[in-house]
Enzyme design. Structure first.
Site, short mmCIF file in Angstrom:
data_model
loop_
_atom_site.label_atom_id
_atom_site.label_comp_id
_atom_site.label_asym_id
_atom_site.label_seq_id
_atom_site.Cartn_x
_atom_site.Cartn_y
_atom_site.Cartn_z
N ALA A 16 2.88 34.02 -6.97
CA ALA A 16 4.53 33.84 -7.35
C ALA A 16 4.75 32.51 -6.65
O ALA A 16 5.72 31.81 -6.85
CB ALA A 16 5.38 34.87 -7.11
N ARG A 21 3.18 22.92 0.20
CA ARG A 21 2.53 22.01 1.01
C ARG A 21 1.44 21.58 0.33
O ARG A 21 0.49 20.65 1.00
CB ARG A 21 2.07 22.64 2.31
CG ARG A 21 3.18 22.88 3.35
CD ARG A 21 2.79 23.60 4.71
NE ARG A 21 2.62 24.94 4.07
CZ ARG A 21 1.64 26.01 4.98
NH1 ARG A 21 0.86 25.22 5.93
NH2 ARG A 21 1.69 26.94 4.71
N THR A 90 5.20 37.89 0.76
CA THR A 90 4.27 38.81 0.17
C THR A 90 4.51 40.20 0.09
O THR A 90 4.26 40.82 -0.96
CB THR A 90 2.89 38.80 1.02
OG1 THR A 90 3.12 39.00 2.47
CG2 THR A 90 2.33 37.07 1.07
N GLY A 155 -2.45 35.52 9.92
CA GLY A 155 -2.00 36.46 10.67
C GLY A 155 -2.93 37.03 11.63
O GLY A 155 -4.08 37.36 11.25
N GLU A 171 2.25 37.26 12.33
CA GLU A 171 2.06 36.21 11.67
C GLU A 171 2.00 34.82 12.70
O GLU A 171 2.81 34.86 13.75
CB GLU A 171 3.27 35.85 10.83
CG GLU A 171 3.08 36.80 9.68
CD GLU A 171 1.82 36.55 8.86
OE1 GLU A 171 1.44 35.46 8.43
OE2 GLU A 171 0.95 37.57 8.59
N LYS A 368 -17.88 5.16 -28.93
CA LYS A 368 -16.95 5.98 -29.05
C LYS A 368 -16.89 6.67 -30.39
O LYS A 368 -17.16 5.95 -31.49
CB LYS A 368 -15.54 5.46 -29.06
CG LYS A 368 -14.40 6.13 -28.80
CD LYS A 368 -13.16 5.84 -29.52
CE LYS A 368 -13.21 5.68 -30.90
NZ LYS A 368 -12.19 5.24 -31.82
N TYR A 383 -20.72 -2.67 -28.43
CA TYR A 383 -19.57 -1.74 -28.63
C TYR A 383 -19.71 -0.88 -29.85
O TYR A 383 -19.53 -1.61 -31.02
CB TYR A 383 -18.04 -2.13 -28.35
CG TYR A 383 -17.38 -1.34 -28.83
CD1 TYR A 383 -16.73 -0.03 -28.26
CD2 TYR A 383 -16.39 -1.35 -29.77
CE1 TYR A 383 -15.94 1.02 -28.57
CE2 TYR A 383 -15.53 -0.50 -30.63
CZ TYR A 383 -15.36 0.73 -29.72
OH TYR A 383 -14.43 1.43 -30.28
N ASN A 403 -13.68 -2.23 -35.44
CA ASN A 403 -13.04 -0.79 -35.89
C ASN A 403 -11.66 -0.77 -36.08
O ASN A 403 -11.05 0.23 -36.78
CB ASN A 403 -13.64 0.33 -35.14
CG ASN A 403 -13.25 0.51 -33.93
OD1 ASN A 403 -13.08 -0.63 -33.46
ND2 ASN A 403 -13.07 1.61 -33.03
N ARG A 462 -23.06 -16.73 -41.12
CA ARG A 462 -22.93 -17.91 -40.38
C ARG A 462 -23.03 -19.30 -40.95
O ARG A 462 -23.67 -19.36 -42.01
CB ARG A 462 -23.72 -17.64 -39.18
CG ARG A 462 -25.32 -17.82 -39.48
CD ARG A 462 -26.44 -17.79 -38.30
NE ARG A 462 -27.42 -18.18 -38.76
CZ ARG A 462 -28.72 -17.43 -38.28
NH1 ARG A 462 -28.58 -16.36 -37.79
NH2 ARG A 462 -29.95 -17.94 -38.75
C1 UD1 Z 1 -0.75 35.45 4.34
C2 UD1 Z 1 -0.52 36.39 5.37
C3 UD1 Z 1 -1.43 35.90 6.57
C4 UD1 Z 1 -2.90 35.88 6.17
C5 UD1 Z 1 -3.03 34.61 5.12
C6 UD1 Z 1 -4.27 34.72 4.83
C7 UD1 Z 1 1.61 37.36 5.01
C8 UD1 Z 1 2.86 37.67 5.47
N1 UD1 Z 1 0.74 36.65 5.60
O1 UD1 Z 1 -0.24 34.18 4.93
O2 UD1 Z 1 -1.32 37.23 7.47
O3 UD1 Z 1 -3.61 35.47 7.37
O4 UD1 Z 1 -1.94 35.11 3.99
O5 UD1 Z 1 -4.74 33.68 3.65
O6 UD1 Z 1 1.24 38.24 4.12
N2 UD1 Z 1 3.25 35.07 -2.71
C9 UD1 Z 1 4.07 35.40 -3.52
N3 UD1 Z 1 5.35 35.63 -3.33
C10 UD1 Z 1 5.99 35.30 -2.34
C11 UD1 Z 1 5.21 34.77 -1.23
C12 UD1 Z 1 3.66 34.64 -1.45
O7 UD1 Z 1 3.46 35.81 -4.54
O8 UD1 Z 1 6.93 35.65 -1.94
C13 UD1 Z 1 1.75 34.61 -2.75
C14 UD1 Z 1 1.59 33.38 -2.80
O9 UD1 Z 1 1.43 32.60 -4.17
C15 UD1 Z 1 -0.01 33.08 -2.19
C16 UD1 Z 1 -0.16 34.58 -1.32
O10 UD1 Z 1 1.13 35.24 -1.78
O11 UD1 Z 1 -1.00 33.25 -3.33
C17 UD1 Z 1 0.14 34.19 0.02
O12 UD1 Z 1 1.32 33.60 0.25
P1 UD1 Z 1 1.19 32.47 1.56
O13 UD1 Z 1 2.64 32.07 1.47
O14 UD1 Z 1 0.07 31.53 1.08
O15 UD1 Z 1 0.83 33.43 2.88
P2 UD1 Z 1 0.08 32.59 4.35
O16 UD1 Z 1 1.32 31.97 4.91
O17 UD1 Z 1 -1.14 31.97 3.85
#
Ligand code: UD1
Ligand code: CA
Length: 480
Positions: A16, A21, A90, A155, A171, A368, A383, A403, A462
């Site tokens: 989601a 970044r 997450t 983490g 984290e 093409k 061509y 063409n 020609r």
């Molecule tokens: C997360 C872990 C971290 C781990 C790392 C590994 C947590 C809090 N942290 O951090 O410990 O080392 O992954 O790659 O879990 N997502 C959602 N909804 C949200 C937030 C995130 O669906 O509200 C999805 C993101 O799309 C992504 C995944 O969860 O695919 C991980 O989220 P991300 O923000 O990348 O977490 P990290 O900071 O990498």
């Protein structure tokens, strides 16, 4: 009746997030790594390892696009989508999944629930297989960890003493300087006992640096409930690299590319330089193919045995037969090159072209939507667009199919050139389409052909040459 099949696990994929970044207009999980979106790479591994799983994808940011793209892939396992309207972390994403019908069924059936992030495209089939092993009775969760030389952003696994039981995951943004030195990290891949997971995510708090509901907090929750936690150290850190910024995306594609090249090399493809080629995982290459430096093979491309590619060849969504030579150039979306074709250098195949067996397409030739028949030759500087060329045709240097002249004929702005078998076209000719040069005809050098040329006839279009003896002198300044 007792079923002998192991229970098919449920899998939740977190997809989601916005991925701010990444600086991309695409939702993060649809960003391709080596040509294939990260999310699909994970779903591909699931299809390989556990095709009977139920999969829930948590979607939020650009959810319609993510759902549409996943549906179009037609995976054979059931995929449901769970909406996380606001991305609160997450833990909150998993809470949405566990409160849905998908999660309720997992609890009812006492399943093991595998949770995967959508941004780890390098996870392997072996890794998934191990994480899909059902949990032992009484074990609340299994976490996958890895030792990273640069653990920044991940983490950290906090243990009792150095190698004791795991206590919690902290984290990056919440870690003390001392905790930041820990190199063992959680990689966001877990198996949970469904009931523990459902209760756990409903009790999470967001008192942390990011004001998010962290899934990682379920570790300390399990510890305080005195539940067993299994940790599994994955000893190949490359498989669990997350993609959180464009640099990590490039690192991931380097790793995936090296894996793809290794697989082909072990199957009998000879790379003259392992590092300078890019090959998508979707490409198929038969043995005895020789690949020179600078070859890029994208999408669904097939290369037949004994073909020599490169240097500096770009192939995309096309088929190349056996025993061909393809030198510098060539893109060829949706094009086909049959066996023993020689192509290039600097041939440019544009969409929808077909070069039949034994034909030769030489330097600076652009095709093409054109078919070149067996054993025909277009050797230099030409061509051909919207053309159908028969077998054993020779096209001299500098031929152009005209063409496009702005007219619309039968609803089409581009007009067709048909050159039948055994035609000989001299150098520097043009064919103004729509036009047909019939079987065995001969076109004199320098001709601009505007009318049908009948079979076996000679066409000269020609001005006749006029020689004026001594006249050159008059054209030059006096005294030279
Ligand atoms: C997360 C872990 C971290 C781990 C790392 C590994 C947590 C809090 N942290 O951090 O410990 O080392 O992954 O790659 O879990 N997502 C959602 N909804 C949200 C937030 C995130 O669906 O509200 C999805 C993101 O799309 C992504 C995944 O969860 O695919 C991980 O989220 P991300 O923000 O990348 O977490 P990290 O900071 O990498
Ligand atoms: Ca991540």
């Amino acid at each position: 009746m007792v079923s002998t099949n192991p229970p098919s696990p449920s899998i939740v994929i977190l997809a989601a997030g916005l991925g701010k970044r990444m600086f991309s207009t695409l939702p993060k999980v649809l960003i391709p790594v080596c040509g294939r979106p990260m999310l699909f790479q994970i779903l591909d591994r699931i299809a390989e390892v556990s095709p009977r799983s139920r999969v829930a994808i948590v979607v939020g940011h650009q959810k319609d696009l993510v759902m549409e793209r996943v549906r179009a892939e037609n995976y054979q396992f059931p995929v449901s989508f769970v909406e996380q309207a606001e991305q609160k972390g997450t833990g909150h994403a998993v809470k949405c999944a566990m409160e849905s019908d998908f999660g309720k069924l997992a609890v009812e059936k006492k399943e093991t629930v595998l949770v995967l992030p959508g941004d780890l495209p390098l996870m392997t089939a072996e890794l998934l297989r191990e994480m899909l092993e059902p949990l032992k009775r009484g074990t609340a969760m299994r976490i996958l960890t890895a030792n990273l030389s640069d653990p920044f952003g991940y983490g950290r696994i906090v243990r009792k003493g150095k190698k004791g039981a795991v206590l919690r995951i902290v984290e990056e943004k919440d870690a003390t300087p001392r905790e930041k030195l820990i190199q063992e990290v959680g990689v966001s891949i877990y198996s949970f006992q469904a009931q523990f997971l459902a209760t756990g995510v409903s009790q999470l708090k967001n008192q942390n640096a990011q004001k998010e509901y962290y899934l990682t907090d379920l570790v300390s929750a399990a510890v305080s409930k005195k539940r067993t936690i299994e940790t599994h150290l994955w000893d190949s850190p490359e498989d669990v690299r997350g993609v959180n910024n464009p640099y990590e995306l490039s690192l991931a594609s380097d790793i995936l590319n090296a894996r793809v090249i290794k697989k082909h090399a072990l199957n009998g493809v000879r790379f003259l330089d392992l590092k300078s080629c890019r090959i998508d995982p979707t490409a198929e290459i038969e043995r005895d193919v020789i690949v020179y430096p600078g070859v890029v093979i994208e999408g669904k491309t097939r290369i037949g045995s004994g073909t020599v590619l490169g240097p500096n060849v770009h192939l995309k969504n096309m088929t190349v037969g056996s025993g061909c030579e393809v030198k510098t150039g060539t893109v060829g979306e949706d094009s086909t090159i049959q066996d023993q074709v020689k192509l290039g250098p600097y041939a440019h195949l544009r969409p929808g072209s077909e070069v039949k067996k034994g034909a030769k397409i030489g330097n600076f030739v652009e095709l093409k939507k054109t078919i070149i028949g067996e054993e025909s030759s277009v050797a230099h500087l030409s061509y051909l667009g919207d053309a159908e060329v028969g077998a054993r045709v020779n096209i001299g240097c500098g031929f152009v199919t005209c063409n496009f002249d702005g007219r619309v004929i039968n609803g089409s702005r581009k007009h067709k050139t048909v050159i039948e078998d055994d035609v000989f076209v001299g150098s520097d000719c043009q064919a103004v389409a729509p036009i047909t040069l019939k079987r065995g005809s001969f076109i004199a050098s320098g001709s601009t052909i505007t009318e049908t040329v009948e079979a076996e006839s000679l066409a000269i279009a020609r001005a006749r040459q006029v020689n004026k003896p001594g006249y050159a002198k008059k054209l030059k300044p006096q005294g030279t």
